[in-house]
Design an enzyme around this catalytic site. Structure first.
Site, mmCIF file in Angstrom:
data_model
loop_
_atom_site.group_PDB
_atom_site.id
_atom_site.type_symbol
_atom_site.label_atom_id
_atom_site.label_comp_id
_atom_site.label_asym_id
_atom_site.label_seq_id
_atom_site.Cartn_x
_atom_site.Cartn_y
_atom_site.Cartn_z
ATOM 1 C CG HIS A 15 -1.765 -1.185 1.372
ATOM 2 N ND1 HIS A 15 -3.077 -1.195 0.950
ATOM 3 C CD2 HIS A 15 -1.515 -2.434 1.841
ATOM 4 C CE1 HIS A 15 -3.599 -2.400 1.165
ATOM 5 N NE2 HIS A 15 -2.672 -3.172 1.698
ATOM 6 N NE ARG A 17 -1.978 3.524 3.691
ATOM 7 C CZ ARG A 17 -2.702 2.428 3.913
ATOM 8 N NH1 ARG A 17 -3.483 1.917 2.965
ATOM 9 N NH2 ARG A 17 -2.664 1.837 5.089
ATOM 10 C CG HIS A 136 -8.530 -8.806 3.000
ATOM 11 N ND1 HIS A 136 -7.581 -7.977 3.540
ATOM 12 C CD2 HIS A 136 -9.167 -9.385 4.054
ATOM 13 C CE1 HIS A 136 -7.641 -8.047 4.867
ATOM 14 N NE2 HIS A 136 -8.609 -8.893 5.197
HETATM 15 C C1 NCD Z 1 -4.416 -2.515 4.925
HETATM 16 C C2 NCD Z 1 -4.500 -0.998 4.796
HETATM 17 O O1 NCD Z 1 -4.277 -0.300 5.797
HETATM 18 O O2 NCD Z 1 -4.761 -0.509 3.683
HETATM 19 N N1 NCD Z 1 -4.400 -2.859 6.323
HETATM 20 C C3 NCD Z 1 -3.936 -4.000 6.858
HETATM 21 O O3 NCD Z 1 -4.077 -4.177 8.075
HETATM 22 N N2 NCD Z 1 -3.334 -4.918 6.150
HETATM 23 C C4 NCD Z 1 -5.534 -3.148 4.191
HETATM 24 C C5 NCD Z 1 -5.364 -4.634 4.023
HETATM 25 O O4 NCD Z 1 -4.518 -5.090 3.254
HETATM 26 O O5 NCD Z 1 -6.091 -5.375 4.695
HETATM 27 ZN ZN ZN Z 2 -2.954 -5.114 2.103
#
Ligand code: NCD
Ligand code: ZN
Length: 346
Positions: A15, A17, A136
């Protein structure tokens, strides 16, 4: 062994962001990895090819000069995703995979899939176009205990999916249980799994003993030691359908240290070094390259990277925090000493 050189690895689940956070996440990821599968759970989610193209450009603006890094873009599957969207995405060659979040399963998943049947037409189009599905793997039912949600997802969702769409390639993301390991072993070759550093390093005691530790909270949540052992065995076994996916998921410190803290652990600052420590402990450094750089590329049917990275056994201390937008993120193993250090690439 004091030095290791490996084919430059890839991160098959991260991620990055958006906005100012990219100034931290992109250089950290690009320092170690040649490519990364970029999760589409922005707010709003990346559901179209145009949105993915625009997001890729924002990411690429933060790649440090002289660093070769390719973000591999994904689309966020919703109940409304049409087969046409899938066909166009696949034909473009610019979308590497499509991500399925059960609605409500995790951060920014409210737009996710509410019932698998609703996305059957999109999944059929993906199967036909040979576009991988990333899942997921947790159910969201109120009556299922949070520690059981992955196991129940396998039975209720994943197994049926592999039967209904036998040619669809599926990556079971960030697996956390022995049940998931067993499932992948028994599944057809169309099914693979990613494993994060935190699920190899920690069990749920790291989250809950001696107080609640919000920086060890992610989803799927850390499990019992027996599951961590099964994951370590799978990752270090050399089996080609287990590979690296950090699930690095930064949240600002104040959003984690809160009455309702966000799920997500940041590991992009040191992921490869963390995995190297795990493989060393398991006496499996000779299998690190497969897990980090070969198995994922083969599953995604992408070429193996041609350049290399060098790791030296030279202790260093992880910083306590990094800048993230206008706040800070506390990274995995903040303040700890790691034995392996990524020094250089060629
Ligand atoms: C991820 C996120 O913050 O975008 N969070 C996590 O706990 N892994 C989302 C995800 O991959 O489940
Ligand atoms: Zn993730």
């Amino acid at each position: 062994m004091h030095e290791l050189t490996l084919t430059r690895p890839d991160d098959w689940h991260t991620h990055l962001r958006d906005g100012a956070a990219l100034a931290t996440t992109v250089p950290h990821t690009a320092r170690q990895f040649a490519r990364a599968i970029v999760m589409p759970n922005l707010a709003p989610p990346v559901t179209t090819l145009e949105q993915a193209d625009a997001y890729r450009e924002r990411i690429c603006a933060h790649i440090p000069g002289g660093t070769a890094f390719t973000p591999l873009m994904t689309l966020y599957l919703t109940d409304a995703t049409t087969p046409e969207t899938i066909i166009a995405a696949a034909a473009s060659g610019r979308i590497a995979a499509v991500k399925l979040y059960p609605a409500g399963a995790t951060t920014h998943s409210s737009a996710g899939v509410t019932a698998l049947e609703k996305v059957y037409p999109a999944l059929a189009a993906m199967e036909e176009a040979d576009l991988p599905l990333l899942v997921h793997g947790e159910v969201t039912d109120d009556d299922v205990d949070v520690f059981d949600r992955e196991k129940v997802f396998i039975e209720r969702c994943l197994e049926p999916l592999t039967v209904k769409f036998p040619a669809l390639r599926i990556v079971f993301e960030h697996i956390t249980t022995a049940d998931a390991v067993d499932f992948v072993h028994a599944a057809p070759r169309t099914v693979a799994a990613t494993i994060t550093p935190q699920h190899l390093l920690f069990n749920r005691n790291a989250l809950l003993v001696g107080g609640v530790h919000p920086h060890h909270y992610c989803l799927p949540v850390l499990k019992r030691e027996r599951h961590r052992r099964a994951l370590r065995e799978a990752a270090t076994s050399g089996h080609p359908r287990f590979f690296l996916g950090t699930d690095s998921a930064p949240h600002e410190r104040r959003r984690k240290e809160s009455a309702c803290g966000c799920a997500g652990i940041y590991s992009a600052h040191a992921a490869l070094e963390l995995y190297a420590g795990v493989f060393e402990e398991a006496g499996a450094l000779d299998r690190l390259e497969g897990f980090c750089a070969l198995h994922g590329a083969a599953f995604y049917r992408l070429p193996v990277n041609t350049n290399r990275v060098r790791l030296v056994r030279e202790p260093w201390q992880v910083p306590d925090s990094y800048e993230l937008g206008d706040g800070r993120v506390i990274p995995l193993c903040a303040g700890a000493t790691l034995n392996w250090r990524l020094v250089h690439e060629h």
